[in-house]
Design a protein around this motif. Structure first.
Motif, PDB file in Angstrom:
ATOM      1  N   GLU A 149       0.814  -1.221   0.000  1.00 15.41           N
ATOM      2  CA  GLU A 149       0.000   0.000   0.000  1.00 15.41           C
ATOM      3  C   GLU A 149       0.848   1.272   0.000  1.00 15.41           C
ATOM      4  O   GLU A 149       0.565   2.209  -0.728  1.00 15.41           O
ATOM      5  N   CYS A 150       1.909   1.295   0.855  1.00 11.81           N
ATOM      6  CA  CYS A 150       2.655   2.538   1.025  1.00 11.81           C
ATOM      7  C   CYS A 150       4.145   2.413   0.704  1.00 11.81           C
ATOM      8  O   CYS A 150       4.858   3.409   0.708  1.00 11.81           O
ATOM      9  N   GLY A 151       4.622   1.209   0.465  1.00  8.90           N
ATOM     10  CA  GLY A 151       6.027   1.022   0.131  1.00  8.90           C
ATOM     11  C   GLY A 151       6.972   1.044   1.317  1.00  8.90           C
ATOM     12  O   GLY A 151       8.188   0.966   1.158  1.00  8.90           O
ATOM     13  N   GLU A 152       6.430   1.136   2.521  1.00  2.00           N
ATOM     14  CA  GLU A 152       7.241   1.171   3.735  1.00  2.00           C
ATOM     15  C   GLU A 152       7.947  -0.165   3.946  1.00  2.00           C
ATOM     16  O   GLU A 152       7.379  -1.224   3.719  1.00  2.00           O
ATOM     17  N   THR A 153       9.207  -0.102   4.408  1.00  3.49           N
ATOM     18  CA  THR A 153       9.931  -1.315   4.782  1.00  3.49           C
ATOM     19  C   THR A 153       9.307  -1.854   6.056  1.00  3.49           C
ATOM     20  O   THR A 153       9.180  -1.134   7.050  1.00  3.49           O
ATOM     21  N   LEU A 154       8.901  -3.119   6.035  1.00  2.00           N
ATOM     22  CA  LEU A 154       8.218  -3.706   7.186  1.00  2.00           C
ATOM     23  C   LEU A 154       9.122  -4.619   8.003  1.00  2.00           C
ATOM     24  O   LEU A 154       9.053  -4.617   9.224  1.00  2.00           O
ATOM     25  N   SER A 155       9.914  -5.413   7.330  1.00  5.50           N
ATOM     26  CA  SER A 155      10.783  -6.320   8.070  1.00  5.50           C
ATOM     27  C   SER A 155      11.943  -6.765   7.202  1.00  5.50           C
ATOM     28  O   SER A 155      11.938  -6.595   5.990  1.00  5.50           O
ATOM     29  N   VAL A 156      12.908  -7.336   7.888  1.00  2.00           N
ATOM     30  CA  VAL A 156      14.096  -7.875   7.231  1.00  2.00           C
ATOM     31  C   VAL A 156      14.149  -9.350   7.599  1.00  2.00           C
ATOM     32  O   VAL A 156      14.150  -9.691   8.780  1.00  2.00           O
ATOM     33  N   PRO A 157      14.171 -10.234   6.601  1.00  2.00           N
ATOM     34  CA  PRO A 157      14.217 -11.658   6.950  1.00  2.00           C
ATOM     35  C   PRO A 157      15.526 -12.017   7.637  1.00  2.00           C
ATOM     36  O   PRO A 157      16.540 -11.340   7.476  1.00  2.00           O
ATOM     37  N   HIS A 158      15.472 -13.073   8.377  1.00  2.00           N
ATOM     38  CA  HIS A 158      16.600 -13.520   9.181  1.00  2.00           C
ATOM     39  C   HIS A 158      17.867 -13.650   8.345  1.00  2.00           C
ATOM     40  O   HIS A 158      18.964 -13.306   8.795  1.00  2.00           O
ATOM     41  N   GLN A 159      17.747 -14.131   7.128  1.00  2.00           N
ATOM     42  CA  GLN A 159      18.917 -14.359   6.282  1.00  2.00           C
ATOM     43  C   GLN A 159      19.663 -13.066   5.941  1.00  2.00           C
ATOM     44  O   GLN A 159      20.820 -13.091   5.558  1.00  2.00           O
ATOM     45  N   GLU A 160      19.007 -11.914   6.101  1.00  2.73           N
ATOM     46  CA  GLU A 160      19.629 -10.628   5.791  1.00  2.73           C
ATOM     47  C   GLU A 160      20.229  -9.961   7.029  1.00  2.73           C
ATOM     48  O   GLU A 160      20.914  -8.946   6.911  1.00  2.73           O
ATOM     49  N   GLN A 161      19.978 -10.510   8.208  1.00  3.28           N
ATOM     50  CA  GLN A 161      20.446  -9.875   9.437  1.00  3.28           C
ATOM     51  C   GLN A 161      21.952  -9.626   9.465  1.00  3.28           C
ATOM     52  O   GLN A 161      22.378  -8.581   9.944  1.00  3.28           O
ATOM     53  N   PRO A 162      22.788 -10.526   8.933  1.00  3.24           N
ATOM     54  CA  PRO A 162      24.231 -10.235   8.962  1.00  3.24           C
ATOM     55  C   PRO A 162      24.602  -8.946   8.217  1.00  3.24           C
ATOM     56  O   PRO A 162      25.484  -8.204   8.664  1.00  3.24           O
ATOM     57  N   LYS A 163      23.937  -8.652   7.114  1.00  2.00           N
ATOM     58  CA  LYS A 163      24.205  -7.410   6.384  1.00  2.00           C
ATOM     59  C   LYS A 163      23.909  -6.196   7.269  1.00  2.00           C
ATOM     60  O   LYS A 163      24.653  -5.219   7.295  1.00  2.00           O
ATOM     61  N   PHE A 164      22.776  -6.260   7.975  1.00  2.00           N
ATOM     62  CA  PHE A 164      22.380  -5.139   8.822  1.00  2.00           C
ATOM     63  C   PHE A 164      23.265  -5.050  10.061  1.00  2.00           C
ATOM     64  O   PHE A 164      23.609  -3.957  10.510  1.00  2.00           O
ATOM     65  N   ALA A 165      23.655  -6.198  10.608  1.00  6.93           N
ATOM     66  CA  ALA A 165      24.548  -6.197  11.769  1.00  6.93           C
ATOM     67  C   ALA A 165      25.877  -5.537  11.409  1.00  6.93           C
ATOM     68  O   ALA A 165      26.420  -4.740  12.191  1.00  6.93           O
ATOM     69  N   GLU A 166      26.388  -5.833  10.220  1.00  9.98           N
ATOM     70  CA  GLU A 166      27.638  -5.228   9.761  1.00  9.98           C
ATOM     71  C   GLU A 166      27.476  -3.711   9.604  1.00  9.98           C
ATOM     72  O   GLU A 166      28.351  -2.934   9.982  1.00  9.98           O
ATOM     73  N   ALA A 167      26.347  -3.282   9.067  1.00  7.00           N
ATOM     74  CA  ALA A 167      26.088  -1.851   8.907  1.00  7.00           C
ATOM     75  C   ALA A 167      26.012  -1.151  10.268  1.00  7.00           C
ATOM     76  O   ALA A 167      26.523  -0.041  10.440  1.00  7.00           O
ATOM     77  N   TYR A 168      25.378  -1.794  11.244  1.00  8.22           N
ATOM     78  CA  TYR A 168      25.286  -1.203  12.581  1.00  8.22           C
ATOM     79  C   TYR A 168      26.667  -1.111  13.233  1.00  8.22           C
ATOM     80  O   TYR A 168      26.979  -0.153  13.942  1.00  8.22           O
ATOM     81  N   LYS A 169      27.527  -2.103  12.962  1.00 10.52           N
ATOM     82  CA  LYS A 169      28.892  -2.037  13.484  1.00 10.52           C
ATOM     83  C   LYS A 169      29.612  -0.833  12.900  1.00 10.52           C
ATOM     84  O   LYS A 169      30.324  -0.118  13.620  1.00 10.52           O
ATOM     85  N   LYS A 170      29.446  -0.586  11.602  1.00  4.55           N
ATOM     86  CA  LYS A 170      30.063   0.578  10.965  1.00  4.55           C
ATOM     87  C   LYS A 170      29.531   1.868  11.589  1.00  4.55           C
ATOM     88  O   LYS A 170      30.284   2.816  11.789  1.00  4.55           O
ATOM     89  N   ALA A 171      28.243   1.884  11.892  1.00  7.54           N
ATOM     90  CA  ALA A 171      27.644   3.086  12.474  1.00  7.54           C
ATOM     91  C   ALA A 171      28.198   3.388  13.851  1.00  7.54           C
ATOM     92  O   ALA A 171      28.334   4.551  14.232  1.00  7.54           O
ATOM     93  N   ARG A 172      28.518   2.350  14.601  1.00 13.85           N
ATOM     94  CA  ARG A 172      29.056   2.543  15.955  1.00 13.85           C
ATOM     95  C   ARG A 172      30.493   3.061  15.945  1.00 13.85           C
ATOM     96  O   ARG A 172      30.939   3.656  16.904  1.00 13.85           O
ATOM     97  N   ASN A 173      31.197   2.774  14.868  1.00 14.23           N
ATOM     98  CA  ASN A 173      32.626   3.176  14.801  1.00 14.23           C
ATOM     99  C   ASN A 173      32.815   4.564  14.280  1.00 14.23           C
ATOM    100  O   ASN A 173      32.084   5.284  13.855  1.00 14.23           O
TER     101      ASN A 173
END
Length: 164
Positions: free
Chosen positions: A140-164
Motif C-alpha cells: 500500500e505505502c512502500g514502507e519497509t516492514l521487516s528484514v528476513p533472518h537471512q539478511e540480518q548479517p548485512k544489517f549487523a555489519e552496517a550497525y557495526k560501521k555506524a558505531r565506529n
C-alpha cells in the motif's frame, strides 16, 4: 545452542518471572521489554514488536509466542557464535524476491508484504546504506516492514560501521 530463562533474564536486566511470563504468554511484550530483549540479543525492538503483533493479529490458535521467541533466540545466538549459517537454519524459510508473506504495517495493519531487493538506509543512521537487502515492503505505502533472518548479517555489519 541453549539459553536458560535465567540467562535471558540476566542479559535483559529483568527478573526471571518476567521472562517466564512472556514465554508462557501471560504477559504482553511491551516496547520497554522489546528494547531490553533487542539489546540482550543484538537485534532491534521493532523486530520483536512486529513479530509479536503479527502473531496477535493473525490469531493463530496453536501458535505459542513464547516457544517461537525461544526458538528465535536460540538461532540468533547460534548465528552470532558462528554455529549456524542463517541461510541454513532449519526452522527459518529462506525467502526470495517476489515472495509474499504476512507482515504488520503501522499504517495499514496486517498486509501481504512483498519481498523486494532494495538499498536500505539504517533508520538510526540514514547516511549508512545496506546495499541489495532483501526486505518485506507494504504493497500500500512502500514502507519497509521487516528484514528476513537471512539478511540480518548485512544489517549487523552496517550497525557495526555506524558505531565506529
Amino acid at each position: 545452542m541453549e539459553i536458560t530463562k535465567t540467562e535471558l533474564a540476566e542479559s535483559m536486566a529483568v527478573h526471571q518471572v518476567i521472562v517466564n511470563d512472556i514465554i508462557q504468554d501471560e504477559m504482553a511484550l511491551t516496547p520497554e521489554l522489546a528494547s531490553k530483549l533487542a539489546i540482550a540479543l543484538g537485534t532491534t525492538p521493532d523486530f520483536w514488536l512486529k513479530f509479536h503483533n503479527i502473531v496477535v493479529d493473525l490469531e493463530e490458535d496453536n501458535f505459542n509466542f513464547g516457544e517461537a521467541l525461544l526458538d528465535g533466540i536460540k538461532e540468533i545466538i547460534a548465528i552470532e557464535k558462528g554455529e549456524l549459517n542463517p541461510s541454513r537454519a532449519t526452522d527459518i524459510k529462506t525467502l526470495e524476491e517476489g515472495f509474499i508473506r504476512k507482515a504488520l504495517c503501522d499504517k495499514h495493519g496486517v498486509v501481504d508484504a512483498v519481498m523486494t531487493i532494495r538499498d536500505v538506509p539504517l533508520r538510526e543512521h540514514p547516511s549508512i546504506i545496506v546495499e541489495g537487502a532483501l526486505i518485506s515492503v507494504c504493497p500500500e505505502c512502500g514502507e519497509t516492514l521487516s528484514v528476513p533472518h537471512q539478511e540480518q548479517p548485512k544489517f549487523a555489519e552496517a550497525y557495526k560501521k555506524a558505531r565506529n
